[in-house]
Write an enzyme that holds these catalytic residues in place. Structure first.
Site, mmCIF file in Angstrom:
data_model
loop_
_atom_site.group_PDB
_atom_site.id
_atom_site.type_symbol
_atom_site.label_atom_id
_atom_site.label_comp_id
_atom_site.label_asym_id
_atom_site.label_seq_id
_atom_site.Cartn_x
_atom_site.Cartn_y
_atom_site.Cartn_z
ATOM 1 N N MET A 30 -9.582 -43.086 -73.354
ATOM 2 C CA MET A 30 -10.571 -44.027 -72.815
ATOM 3 C C MET A 30 -11.579 -43.292 -71.923
ATOM 4 O O MET A 30 -12.311 -43.911 -71.157
ATOM 5 C CB MET A 30 -9.878 -45.142 -72.033
ATOM 6 C CG MET A 30 -8.931 -45.968 -72.921
ATOM 7 S SD MET A 30 -8.669 -47.644 -72.345
ATOM 8 C CE MET A 30 -7.940 -47.362 -70.750
ATOM 9 N N ALA A 32 -13.223 -40.605 -68.974
ATOM 10 C CA ALA A 32 -12.979 -40.172 -67.585
ATOM 11 C C ALA A 32 -11.885 -39.105 -67.623
ATOM 12 O O ALA A 32 -10.833 -39.227 -66.999
ATOM 13 C CB ALA A 32 -12.612 -41.340 -66.679
ATOM 14 N N HIS A 37 -5.621 -35.254 -70.251
ATOM 15 C CA HIS A 37 -6.277 -35.382 -71.556
ATOM 16 C C HIS A 37 -6.487 -34.006 -72.195
ATOM 17 O O HIS A 37 -6.282 -33.819 -73.392
ATOM 18 C CB HIS A 37 -7.653 -36.045 -71.403
ATOM 19 C CG HIS A 37 -7.633 -37.438 -70.876
ATOM 20 N ND1 HIS A 37 -8.129 -37.776 -69.638
ATOM 21 C CD2 HIS A 37 -7.188 -38.606 -71.411
ATOM 22 C CE1 HIS A 37 -8.006 -39.076 -69.441
ATOM 23 N NE2 HIS A 37 -7.427 -39.607 -70.506
ATOM 24 N N GLN A 61 -7.113 -54.396 -74.654
ATOM 25 C CA GLN A 61 -5.877 -54.072 -73.938
ATOM 26 C C GLN A 61 -5.966 -54.400 -72.453
ATOM 27 O O GLN A 61 -5.042 -54.117 -71.698
ATOM 28 C CB GLN A 61 -5.479 -52.609 -74.156
ATOM 29 C CG GLN A 61 -6.375 -51.580 -73.506
ATOM 30 C CD GLN A 61 -6.045 -50.176 -73.971
ATOM 31 O OE1 GLN A 61 -6.249 -49.826 -75.133
ATOM 32 N NE2 GLN A 61 -5.524 -49.345 -73.086
ATOM 33 N N GLY A 147 0.215 -38.887 -74.515
ATOM 34 C CA GLY A 147 0.852 -38.352 -73.316
ATOM 35 C C GLY A 147 2.118 -39.119 -72.960
ATOM 36 O O GLY A 147 2.155 -40.352 -73.069
ATOM 37 N N GLN A 148 3.110 -38.393 -72.510
ATOM 38 C CA GLN A 148 4.351 -39.000 -72.017
ATOM 39 C C GLN A 148 4.087 -39.863 -70.790
ATOM 40 O O GLN A 148 4.848 -40.765 -70.469
ATOM 41 C CB GLN A 148 5.357 -37.884 -71.698
ATOM 42 C CG GLN A 148 6.652 -38.322 -71.032
ATOM 43 C CD GLN A 148 7.489 -39.226 -71.922
ATOM 44 O OE1 GLN A 148 7.347 -39.218 -73.147
ATOM 45 N NE2 GLN A 148 8.351 -40.025 -71.313
ATOM 46 N N LYS A 149 2.965 -39.602 -70.111
ATOM 47 C CA LYS A 149 2.571 -40.411 -68.948
ATOM 48 C C LYS A 149 2.679 -41.907 -69.272
ATOM 49 O O LYS A 149 3.144 -42.693 -68.475
ATOM 50 C CB LYS A 149 1.139 -40.025 -68.565
ATOM 51 C CG LYS A 149 0.347 -41.054 -67.818
ATOM 52 C CD LYS A 149 0.553 -40.923 -66.340
ATOM 53 C CE LYS A 149 -0.076 -42.031 -65.544
ATOM 54 N NZ LYS A 149 -1.223 -42.673 -66.153
ATOM 55 N N MET A 184 -1.527 -37.263 -63.229
ATOM 56 C CA MET A 184 -2.978 -37.412 -63.378
ATOM 57 C C MET A 184 -3.287 -38.685 -64.145
ATOM 58 O O MET A 184 -2.571 -39.060 -65.075
ATOM 59 C CB MET A 184 -3.559 -36.206 -64.097
ATOM 60 C CG MET A 184 -3.512 -34.979 -63.243
ATOM 61 S SD MET A 184 -4.609 -33.727 -63.890
ATOM 62 C CE MET A 184 -4.293 -32.443 -62.703
ATOM 63 N N SER A 186 -6.949 -41.420 -64.982
ATOM 64 C CA SER A 186 -8.351 -41.762 -64.714
ATOM 65 C C SER A 186 -8.430 -42.738 -63.553
ATOM 66 O O SER A 186 -9.411 -42.768 -62.814
ATOM 67 C CB SER A 186 -8.985 -42.380 -65.958
ATOM 68 O OG SER A 186 -8.835 -41.508 -67.060
HETATM 69 P P1 AMP Z 1 -6.185 -42.860 -71.464
HETATM 70 O O1 AMP Z 1 -7.555 -42.258 -71.484
HETATM 71 O O2 AMP Z 1 -5.708 -43.191 -70.099
HETATM 72 O O3 AMP Z 1 -6.036 -43.990 -72.460
HETATM 73 O O4 AMP Z 1 -5.206 -41.721 -71.970
HETATM 74 C C1 AMP Z 1 -5.417 -41.082 -73.196
HETATM 75 C C2 AMP Z 1 -4.205 -40.243 -73.516
HETATM 76 O O5 AMP Z 1 -4.007 -39.281 -72.488
HETATM 77 C C3 AMP Z 1 -2.913 -41.071 -73.594
HETATM 78 O O6 AMP Z 1 -2.128 -40.608 -74.674
HETATM 79 C C4 AMP Z 1 -2.258 -40.788 -72.275
HETATM 80 O O7 AMP Z 1 -0.853 -40.915 -72.304
HETATM 81 C C5 AMP Z 1 -2.674 -39.344 -72.054
HETATM 82 N N1 AMP Z 1 -2.564 -38.995 -70.632
HETATM 83 C C6 AMP Z 1 -3.083 -39.669 -69.583
HETATM 84 N N2 AMP Z 1 -2.715 -39.105 -68.417
HETATM 85 C C7 AMP Z 1 -1.944 -38.040 -68.738
HETATM 86 C C8 AMP Z 1 -1.242 -37.046 -67.973
HETATM 87 N N3 AMP Z 1 -1.274 -37.034 -66.646
HETATM 88 N N4 AMP Z 1 -0.547 -36.114 -68.643
HETATM 89 C C9 AMP Z 1 -0.496 -36.120 -70.009
HETATM 90 N N5 AMP Z 1 -1.129 -37.019 -70.775
HETATM 91 C C10 AMP Z 1 -1.833 -37.970 -70.161
#
Ligand code: AMP
Length: 280
Positions: A30, A32, A37, A61, A147-149, A184, A186
Site C-alpha cells: 500500500m 509509504a 517492504h 479493506q 511479510g510475517q508482520k 516497521m 507505514s
Molecule cells: P502494506 O504496505 O502495509 O500493505 O505491506 C505490504 C507488505 O509488506 C505486506 O506483505 C506486509 O506484511 C509487508 N510488511 C509490512 N511491514 C513489514 C515489516 N516490518 N517487515 C516485513 N514485512 C513487512
C-alpha cells in the site's frame, strides 16, 4: 522501471515477461515504503528474473471509521526507492480502475477472517483477499512475497491460494524491526515522539513471552500473562488482543506442543499497531 496504471497494461507487461520465459516475482504493497517492504523486494530479486510491485491503498479493506483517507501516500519517494531496488514493473492503479462501478464480487476466506485482527476489523480480510486475488489475476506471478508482520493476512492468503488452486507460490519473509524492536510499519509515521517510545512495548511483551517459553513454560495462559504485565507498566498502550494461535488456522491454542503464533494488537494514542512472533 515501467510504471503502469491500467489493468490491461499491467496484464500485458506481465504476460510478456512470462512468455519470454522469465520467472516473475510480485510484491503487493500500500506504499509509504520502508525497510520491511524493501526486504520483500530483495527476496523477490533474489529468486526471480522480473520483479513487479504494486502500490494501491485498497479501500475495501478499510472500515468506514478507519484511516483510509489519511493513510500515508508518498508515490514519488516510493518510486525512487523501487527504482533503486531495481524493480522492473510498478503497478499503481486508481480505485476506479480496480473497482469499476458495479463491482460486487468478493473473496471470502471463512473462519480465518473472523480471527485475530478479523475480530475487531470485520470485513478487513475479505477486502484483503479480494484485492490480492485480483492482483494475482492481473500479474499472474510465479512467486508472491508477503511479510510475517501481517501474520493473519499471510494465513488468509495462503489458504485462499490453496482453496482456489491459484498457481502462485507464496513466500513469507521475516519481520524487519527498528533498533528498539518496534516492527516497521507505514502507520508508525502517525506516532508522536511520546507514542513512539510507548510503541516499543509490543515487541518487548512478545520477547518476554518468548523468553518464558525458552525457559520451559508451556502454558499459553502464563505466556500471555507475562506479556500483559509488560503492558500494565505502559498505561498509554491499550491492548486490543494478545493471543496464542495456530499459525495456519489462527485458532486459539490451548497447549504449546506445536508451532504457535503469539500475536498482539494495541492502540498507542490513536494508532493501531500489530506485532507477532512464532514459537519455537
Ligand atoms: P502494506 O504496505 O502495509 O500493505 O505491506 C505490504 C507488505 O509488506 C505486506 O506483505 C506486509 O506484511 C509487508 N510488511 C509490512 N511491514 C513489514 C515489516 N516490518 N517487515 C516485513 N514485512 C513487512
Amino acid at each position: 522501471m515501467n510504471v503502469i496504471d491500467s489493468i490491461a497494461g499491467m496484464h500485458s507487461a506481465c504476460a510478456q515477461a512470462r512468455a519470454a520465459g522469465k520467472k516473475l516475482g510480485f510484491v503487493p504493497t500500500m506504499g509509504a515504503l520502508h525497510e520491511g517492504h524493501l526486504s520483500l523486494l530483495r527476496a523477490a530479486r533474489e529468486r526471480c528474473d522480473v520483479v513487479a510491485a504494486s502500490i494501491f491503498v485498497n479501500p475495501t479493506q478499510f472500515a468506514p471509521n478507519e484511516d483510509f483517507a489519511k493513510y500515508p501516500r508518498a508515490l514519488e519517494r516510493d518510486s525512487e526507492l523501487l527504482q533503486f531496488e531495481q524493480v522492473d514493473l510498478l503497478f499503481t492503479p486508481t480505485k476506479e480502475e480496480m473497482y469499476p462501478l458495479g463491482a460486487v464480487t468478493f473473496v471470502e476466506v471463512r473462519d480465518l477472517s473472523d480471527r485475530l485482527c478479523g475480530k475487531s476489523r470485520p470485513g478487513h480480510f475479505r477486502g484483503v483477499a479480494t484485492v490480492v486475488n485480483k492482483l494475482f489475476n492481473i500479474v499472474q506471478p510465479d512467486f508472491a512475497f508477503f511479510g510475517q508482520k501481517d501474520a493473519a493476512q499471510s494465513a488468509v492468503i495462503r489458504r485462499m491460494v490453496r482453496d482456489l488452486d491459484l498457481a502462485v507460490n507464496v513466500v513469507v519473509c521475516p519481520i524487519v524491526r527498528e533498533a528498539d524492536g518496534l516492527a516497521m510499519s507505514s502507520r508508525n509515521a502517525y506516532l508522536s515522539a511520546a507514542d513512539r517510545k510507548q510503541a516499543a512495548a509490543l515487541s518487548r511483551a512478545l520477547r518476554k513471552a518468548e523468553s518464558l517459553y525458552r525457559s520451559g513454560e508451556r502454558d499459553p495462559k502464563k505466556l500471555i500473562d507475562s506479556a500483559r504485565r509488560i503492558f500494565a507498566e505502559q498505561p498509554e498502550v491499550a491492548v486490543e488482543y494478545i493471543e496464542i494461535a495456530d499459525p495456519d488456522t489462527l485458532e486459539t491454542l490451548r497447549d504449546l506442543s506445536r508451532p504457535a503464533l503469539v500475536a498482539v494488537a494495541a492502540r498507542v494514542g490513536s494508532t493501531r499497531l500489530i506485532d507477532n512472533i512464532v514459537l519455537p
